[in-house]
Design an enzyme around this catalytic site. Structure first.
Site, short mmCIF file in Angstrom:
data_model
loop_
_atom_site.label_atom_id
_atom_site.label_comp_id
_atom_site.label_asym_id
_atom_site.label_seq_id
_atom_site.Cartn_x
_atom_site.Cartn_y
_atom_site.Cartn_z
N THR A 22 2.05 44.37 34.70
CA THR A 22 1.97 43.00 34.22
C THR A 22 0.59 42.74 33.62
OG1 THR A 22 1.19 42.10 36.35
CG2 THR A 22 3.58 42.24 36.02
N GLY A 23 0.55 41.86 32.62
CA GLY A 23 -0.73 41.54 31.99
C GLY A 23 -1.36 42.74 31.32
N ALA A 24 -0.55 43.57 30.67
CA ALA A 24 -1.04 44.83 30.13
C ALA A 24 -1.45 44.75 28.66
CB ALA A 24 0.03 45.91 30.29
N ASN A 25 -1.66 43.53 28.15
CA ASN A 25 -2.02 43.41 26.74
C ASN A 25 -3.52 43.35 26.52
OD1 ASN A 25 -2.16 40.95 27.99
ND2 ASN A 25 -1.62 39.76 26.17
N TYR A 166 -9.53 30.70 43.21
CA TYR A 166 -9.39 32.11 42.89
C TYR A 166 -9.43 32.96 44.16
CZ TYR A 166 -9.96 36.52 40.38
OH TYR A 166 -9.78 37.80 39.89
#
Length: 296
Positions: A22-25, A166
């Protein structure tokens, strides 16, 4: 004798294996995807922006696939999981957001807690029947400053702060990985749940929407102290490919775990609390409507 330093070139062959990230861009996620593809894996980039995902994939060698996934939207997660009907060896829960003051997911959760924890909680359990090897969840050293506010998970009843939000989400990541491993073991599954953190990697995470002077300071600190995204990806790659016991936590071995070669690292006492982990799991099931993926 010089200390041996594990790198991506030490990864075993991943030919014939499917890895979803996920979030691999961009950032650590893109570096994790690129290294996995170079090792021969079929890599699925699960990303919110298909365009950016395709741009990232074009820069990678090997076999890649881009699929749309918005972890801040439970309906997107459900649709994504329903469309997945293939074997999946490794899921790497890498995506994350930071520093977005008071923002919410489409379902009304605090954006950081909702994306970083609840989104991955739902995704993992919905995909779990397809997973054959392991789940790696990316946490952070910031978990040590976190506290799970069960009475106020959106942090609306107290002064909202980046560190509190966070830290809570990253503590939740570790508690999730811990309870997931307990449930997998109880179910007699061979799938392992592990966690990793990248140390201090120069990715720009947490700078969006911040004052220019703070962004400039963060960028300067990054150039001086941070390691590259490629180095930040090493703990995730190590956790995804090495023979490690379930519930292991991997991070850099030097400079206060800010940078270095991947190794087993410790977690805070709060992140080791089995009672809190189980309670968080139960609350997460209630909030997402998603239960343990191997329940019959």
């Amino acid at each position: 004798m010089a200390k041996y330093r594990w790198t991506a070139s030490d990864m075993p062959s991943m030919v014939g294996r499917t890895v979803m990230i996920t979030g691999a861009n961009g950032g650590v996620g893109a570096a994790t995807a690129a290294a996995s593809a170079r090792a021969g894996a079929h890599v699925v980039l699960a990303v919110r922006s298909v365009q950016r995902g395709r741009e990232a994939a074009r820069a990678m060698s090997g076999n890649t696939e881009v699929r749309e996934l918005d972890l801040a939207d439970l309906s997107s997660i459900s649709s994504f999981a329903q469309s997945w009907d293939d074997p999946l060896d490794i899921l790497i829960n890498n995506a994350g957001v930071a520093g977005v003051h008071g923002a919410q997911t489409k379902d009304g959760f605090d954006l950081q807690f909702g994306t970083n924890h609840l989104g991955h909680f739902a995704l993992t359990n919905l995909l779990l029947p397809h997973i054959s090897d392991r789940v790696v969840t990316v946490a952070s050293g910031a978990h040590k400053a976190g506290e799970i506010h069960f009475d106020d998970l959106a942090l609306r009843q107290r002064k909202y702060g980046f560190a509190a939000s966070y830290g809570q989400s990253k503590l939740a990541n570790l508690l999730f990985s811990l309870e997931l491993q307990r449930r997998l073991h109880q179910a007699g599954s061979n799938v392992r749940s592990l966690a990793a953190h990248p140390g201090y990697a120069a990715t720009g995470l947490g700078t969006k929407g911040q004052p220019k002077v703070l962004v400039a300071a963060a960028n300067l600190a990054g150039r001086i102290f941070a390691q590259t995204s490629e180095h930040g990806a090493l703990p995730s790659l190590f956790a995804a490919t090495q023979d490690l016991p379930g519930a292991s936590y991997i991070g850099p071995d030097g400079r206060g775990e800010l940078r270095g070669s991947p190794t087993l690292v410790g977690r805070s006492s709060s992140a080791s609390d089995l009672t809190t982990a189980r309670r968080l799991w139960e609350v997460s099931e209630e909030l997402t409507g998603v239960c343990f993926g191997l329940d019959k």
